[in-house]
Design a protein around this motif. Structure first.
Motif, PDB file in Angstrom:
ATOM      1  N   GLY A  48      47.153 106.883  30.943  1.00  0.00           N
ATOM      2  CA  GLY A  48      48.282 107.797  31.036  1.00  0.00           C
ATOM      3  C   GLY A  48      47.898 109.244  30.817  1.00  0.00           C
ATOM      4  O   GLY A  48      46.739 109.591  30.549  1.00  0.00           O
ATOM      5  N   PHE A  49      48.887 110.128  30.919  1.00  0.00           N
ATOM      6  CA  PHE A  49      48.684 111.560  30.736  1.00  0.00           C
ATOM      7  C   PHE A  49      49.813 112.116  29.866  1.00  0.00           C
ATOM      8  O   PHE A  49      50.898 111.548  29.800  1.00  0.00           O
ATOM      9  N   SER A  50      49.520 113.241  29.216  1.00  0.00           N
ATOM     10  CA  SER A  50      50.505 113.877  28.347  1.00  0.00           C
ATOM     11  C   SER A  50      50.423 115.391  28.476  1.00  0.00           C
ATOM     12  O   SER A  50      49.371 115.935  28.844  1.00  0.00           O
ATOM     13  N   GLU A  51      51.550 116.054  28.152  1.00  0.00           N
ATOM     14  CA  GLU A  51      51.509 117.501  27.965  1.00  0.00           C
ATOM     15  C   GLU A  51      51.166 117.757  26.502  1.00  0.00           C
ATOM     16  O   GLU A  51      51.780 117.181  25.610  1.00  0.00           O
ATOM     17  N   LEU A  52      50.170 118.621  26.268  1.00  0.00           N
ATOM     18  CA  LEU A  52      49.730 118.934  24.914  1.00  0.00           C
ATOM     19  C   LEU A  52      50.156 120.360  24.574  1.00  0.00           C
ATOM     20  O   LEU A  52      49.796 121.305  25.271  1.00  0.00           O
ATOM     21  N   ILE A  53      50.956 120.510  23.515  1.00  0.00           N
ATOM     22  CA  ILE A  53      51.403 121.824  23.037  1.00  0.00           C
ATOM     23  C   ILE A  53      50.667 122.123  21.742  1.00  0.00           C
ATOM     24  O   ILE A  53      50.726 121.334  20.796  1.00  0.00           O
ATOM     25  N   THR A  54      49.939 123.241  21.706  1.00  0.00           N
ATOM     26  CA  THR A  54      49.163 123.610  20.524  1.00  0.00           C
ATOM     27  C   THR A  54      49.689 124.922  19.956  1.00  0.00           C
ATOM     28  O   THR A  54      49.714 125.939  20.652  1.00  0.00           O
ATOM     29  N   GLN A 108      49.375 120.280  16.828  1.00  0.00           N
ATOM     30  CA  GLN A 108      49.510 119.819  18.211  1.00  0.00           C
ATOM     31  C   GLN A 108      50.587 118.753  18.343  1.00  0.00           C
ATOM     32  O   GLN A 108      50.739 117.895  17.459  1.00  0.00           O
ATOM     33  N   ILE A 109      51.329 118.820  19.458  1.00  0.00           N
ATOM     34  CA  ILE A 109      52.283 117.781  19.827  1.00  0.00           C
ATOM     35  C   ILE A 109      51.909 117.288  21.221  1.00  0.00           C
ATOM     36  O   ILE A 109      51.765 118.084  22.150  1.00  0.00           O
ATOM     37  N   ALA A 110      51.712 115.980  21.361  1.00  0.00           N
ATOM     38  CA  ALA A 110      51.446 115.357  22.662  1.00  0.00           C
ATOM     39  C   ALA A 110      52.702 114.604  23.069  1.00  0.00           C
ATOM     40  O   ALA A 110      53.227 113.801  22.300  1.00  0.00           O
ATOM     41  N   LYS A 111      53.180 114.872  24.278  1.00  0.00           N
ATOM     42  CA  LYS A 111      54.399 114.193  24.724  1.00  0.00           C
ATOM     43  C   LYS A 111      54.184 113.570  26.097  1.00  0.00           C
ATOM     44  O   LYS A 111      53.801 114.233  27.047  1.00  0.00           O
ATOM     45  N   ASP A 112      54.373 112.271  26.142  1.00  0.00           N
ATOM     46  CA  ASP A 112      54.324 111.514  27.391  1.00  0.00           C
ATOM     47  C   ASP A 112      55.768 111.138  27.708  1.00  0.00           C
ATOM     48  O   ASP A 112      56.256 110.095  27.291  1.00  0.00           O
ATOM     49  N   THR A 113      56.466 112.031  28.417  1.00  0.00           N
ATOM     50  CA  THR A 113      57.902 111.839  28.628  1.00  0.00           C
ATOM     51  C   THR A 113      58.195 110.644  29.526  1.00  0.00           C
ATOM     52  O   THR A 113      59.284 110.091  29.465  1.00  0.00           O
ATOM     53  N   ARG A 159      49.570 115.959  15.511  1.00  0.00           N
ATOM     54  CA  ARG A 159      48.421 115.950  14.609  1.00  0.00           C
ATOM     55  C   ARG A 159      48.130 117.379  14.177  1.00  0.00           C
ATOM     56  O   ARG A 159      48.558 118.332  14.832  1.00  0.00           O
ATOM     57  N   ILE A 160      47.385 117.533  13.072  1.00  0.00           N
ATOM     58  CA  ILE A 160      47.044 118.840  12.516  1.00  0.00           C
ATOM     59  C   ILE A 160      45.537 118.860  12.269  1.00  0.00           C
ATOM     60  O   ILE A 160      44.943 117.853  11.863  1.00  0.00           O
TER      61      ILE A 160
END
Length: 516
Positions: free
Chosen positions: A240-246, A260-265, A273-274
């Motif tokens: 799968g793939f995710s959008e990563l917001i840092t 960081q927040i990883a979201k696989d909508t 994670r930190i």
């Protein structure tokens, strides 16, 4: 004469058009370009006034032309970079001026790029580059012969041509990947376009916390492979793939490591994670925990229900709450002999038909057959302790009068734990504004739990949201009655991802006095 986009346009000056006409007839050549920036706004000015400009004032910053390439036989694309580390003080970048020098060493203002929404240029201690591209008319691109960019910096085209003579470019690209260096594509898309919050495709690289801190105090958005992020162990699956917001709060660990927040909508899963050190991330933690196994599902016929238990799949019949309440009355209950378990009486079953029954009911805790019996307390306990999705309307905002703000899609999940008297709460979604400045303020963010509880006694958790200078921020919840509230929040861009995050453990917990 002008390239118009939803957010900016470029106008050739009269002097620029004259020089382009000379280039078209091969009567002159452009030997150099220079870029400057100003806080003077021309976006709403008359185009003829802009075309008549001979200078841009006041000049707030000199840029570097780091690429000039042909788009057609009579147009060229110029890339200019502005480093926030090199400015004397903060300013709003409203307009860019492109100067051209001809073969007679005469310099003119060639073109003016006007921005609808200014970019805030803050003085920083580390290198932080803003990159802009604009298309200009040059008459005949054969007569644009740039040897050096401003400040004696070679253009990318010249650099690539020289490097191709000295080293195998395929080996160089592999060396950059193997040693975790950023190539030009990454720099242009991930660093240069950050002000517009472009999602950069960096799917095969898991950058260290230090790399983000070296990149400056900002928010980055990237498209990542779940396998690259080691999220396959977190339940995403390695394909799968995710959008990563840092969110990077500071240029070094003294201000905290990146978040960081990883979201696989597509799978409705969110993890965070930190950073633990310059080179290591902490473990991924789910923002929306997996629901427990054994939940009951209703079939398409709206009658048959199915549950998966440790003893295999079990089926039953859907019964309304009104019917359960009716059966709970003594007059509607089947009585049995406490010594023998025998039942012998008339039973009106679900309001239709009278039956004479006399089964023997054994201890339900030992019996594995079809005659196990669940009490009303059992059914209600399962119902209350299950994860449930609440109406998104429980989340609302109090708009600030100066901003047109709205709540985007919201996911709201909760689970009630009666023994310890708390609600586990998971909320994630977006806030957005049509405010022209690209930032907004809300006077309050509230979560109304009055359909579930009487009063909130305490809260363990925060609301995550972007904060000042694009860094991660959290705001503590307070409560009034059964309503969670944050008070005023400032968001530095036109849209923002918000979520509840725990102060300890893996869930935000709302403690209450009485369950309704």
């Amino acid at each position: 004469m002008a390239e118009i986009t939803p957010s900016n346009f470029t106008i050739m000056t009269n002097a620029g058009l004259d020089l382009a006409t000379q280039l078209l007839g091969s009567k002159n050549r452009i030997t150099a370009f220079r870029a400057v920036a100003t806080d003077t706004a021309y976006y709403t000015a008359d185009p003829e006034t802009i075309a008549g400009l001979k200078a841009i004032t006041p000049i707030k910053q000199e840029g570097i032309i780091n690429d000039v390439h042909d788009e057609s036989s009579n147009t060229s694309v110029i890339t200019a970079a502005f480093n926030q580390k090199e400015i004397d003080s903060d300013y709003q970048l409203n307009t860019l001026g492109i100067f051209a020098t001809d073969e007679n060493k005469n310099e003119i203002l060639y073109a003016v790029m006007c921005l609808q929404h200014p970019d805030y240029m803050a003085k920083v201690d580390t290198s932080d580059v803003m990159t802009y591209q604009t298309k200009i008319v040059v008459g005949n691109s054969q007569n644009v012969q740039i040897s050096l960019a401003a400040a004696d910096t070679v253009t990318m085209a010249q650099f690539n041509a020289q490097m191709a003579k000295m080293i195998d470019t395929d080996k160089l690209k592999q060396y950059l990947v193997d040693n975790n260096y950023a190539d030009k594509t990454y720099v242009d898309t991930t660093i240069g376009q950050l002000p517009s919050q472009t999602i950069s495709d960096t799917r095969d690289v898991d950058w260290t916390p230090k790399r983000y801190m070296d990149n400056g105090v900002k928010v980055t958005r990237e498209f990542k492979s779940n396998k690259t992020l080691n999220l396959d162990d977190g339940g995403f699956g390695d394909t799968g793939f995710s959008e990563l917001i840092t969110d990077t709060p500071w240029g070094n660990s003294s201000g905290g490591f990146p978040f960081q927040i990883a979201k696989d909508t597509s799978n409705s899963k969110f993890f965070f994670r930190i950073g633990k050190s310059d080179d290591e991330w902490g473990a991924w933690t789910s923002l929306i925990p997996d629901l427990p196994s054994g939940l009951v599902s209703l079939s398409d016929d709206n009658v048959t229900v199915t549950a998966t238990t440790k003893d295999g799949e079990q089926t039953g019949v859907w019964v309304t709450q009104a019917k359960l309440d009716s059966l709970a009355k003594d007059s509607n209950v089947v009585h049995r002999n406490p010594d023998t378990g025998a039942v012998s009486q008339d039973l009106n079953l679900l309001g239709k038909g009278t039956f004479r029954i006399a089964p023997t009911i054994t201890d339900a805790s030992q019996d594995k057959e079809d005659n196990q019996v669940a009490t009303m307390a059992d059914l209600k306990s399962v119902q209350k302790s299950s994860w449930r999705q609440l109406n998104p309307d429980v989340v609302s905002i109090q708009k600030n009068s100066s901003y047109n703000t709205r709540v985007g899609p919201m996911n709201v999940l909760c689970r009630i734990t009666e023994k310890e008297k708390y609600i586990a709460l998971v909320i994630s979604g977006f806030l957005a504004t049509s405010n022209a400045s690209g930032s907004f303020v809300i006077d309050d963010f509230t979560i109304d739990l009055s359909p579930l509880i009487k009063n909130i006694t305490s809260v363990q958790g925060f609301l995550y949201h972007p904060g000042s200078s694009y860094q991660a921020d959290t705001t503590a919840f307070t409560s009034k009655g059964a309503i969670l509230t944050t008070g005023r929040i400032w968001i530095p861009r036109d849209s923002a991802f918000v979520a509840t995050v725990p102060s300890s453990g893996s869930l935000t917990k709302v403690y209450y006095d009485e369950l309704l």
